[in-house]
Design an enzyme around this catalytic site. Structure first.
Site, PDB file in Angstrom:
ATOM      1  CB  CYS A 117      -0.875  -0.058   1.060  1.00  0.00           C
ATOM      2  SG  CYS A 117      -1.749   1.388   1.537  1.00  0.00           S
ATOM      3  CB  CYS A 120       0.293   2.018   3.947  1.00  0.00           C
ATOM      4  SG  CYS A 120      -1.539   1.178   3.902  1.00  0.00           S
TER       5      CYS A 120
END
Length: 192
Positions: A117, A120
């Site tokens: 991600c 993230c």
């Protein structure tokens, strides 16, 4: 993130130049031989960074020190840098979830993330800063949703990154997406 602790200037050692005794048979080129370069070995210490100020770079013979296969000029500096007190945001698993998050006496911030991600990775440094900023007031953890999908499912995490704040074992607030630090700080302050 790193703090400059101390700078040390290491001057080049000066060695007396051996001069041959002139004789009537000594060639003139022997008297004008270049200065022999000498090496200065310093201990190999972690946390030291070498920096050479290009304005002090002196390329004259004998002006360099050899330091672990690199060369420093006269006036080069050895700079000692140390990380600020690093707060490692610990990972939580299915086995540790109850004891670490639900039974915590202080508020807990949990970041749900995955290695693939991109957003993230953007929010990781923010969570690290918050962990350092709220040391002793707030505990910060992270959950890899690929490794622990049951925790993410239990709390309705459908998008990552998601940050959930728990207090007394109860989910109090969820923040979805890579949000600014101020947004997270505002949410945290409500529960301290």
């Amino acid at each position: 993130m790193a703090t400059l602790l101390e700078s040390l200037t290491v001057p080049a050692p000066t060695f007396p130049k051996p001069k041959p005794k002139p004789t009537t048979t000594t060639p003139l080129s022997a008297l004008a031989s270049p200065v022999h370069r000498r090496s200065l070995r310093l201990p190999n210490v972690k946390g030291l960074k070498l920096s050479v100020n290009s304005s002090t770079l002196n390329r004259s013979p004998g002006s360099f020190l050899t330091l672990t296969s690199s060369r420093l000029s006269r006036g080069a500096r050895i700079v000692c840098e140390a990380q600020e007190t690093a707060v490692e945001v610990a990972a939580v698993t299915d086995a540790t979830w109850k004891s670490v998050v639900l039974e915590s006496e202080s508020p807990v911030l949990v970041e749900f993330w995955a290695p693939w991600c991109g957003p993230c990775r953007m929010i990781h440094p923010v969570i690290d800063e918050l962990a350092a900023q709220y040391t002793g007031k707030l505990k910060c953890y992270k959950v890899n949703t690929d490794d622990c999908p049951s925790i993410a499912t239990q709390y309705g995490v459908r998008s990552i990154p998601t940050v959930i704040i728990f207090k007394n074992g109860e989910k109090k607030e969820a923040i979805i997406g890579a949000v600014p630090k101020t947004t997270l700080t505002t949410s945290i302050e409500k529960f301290l």
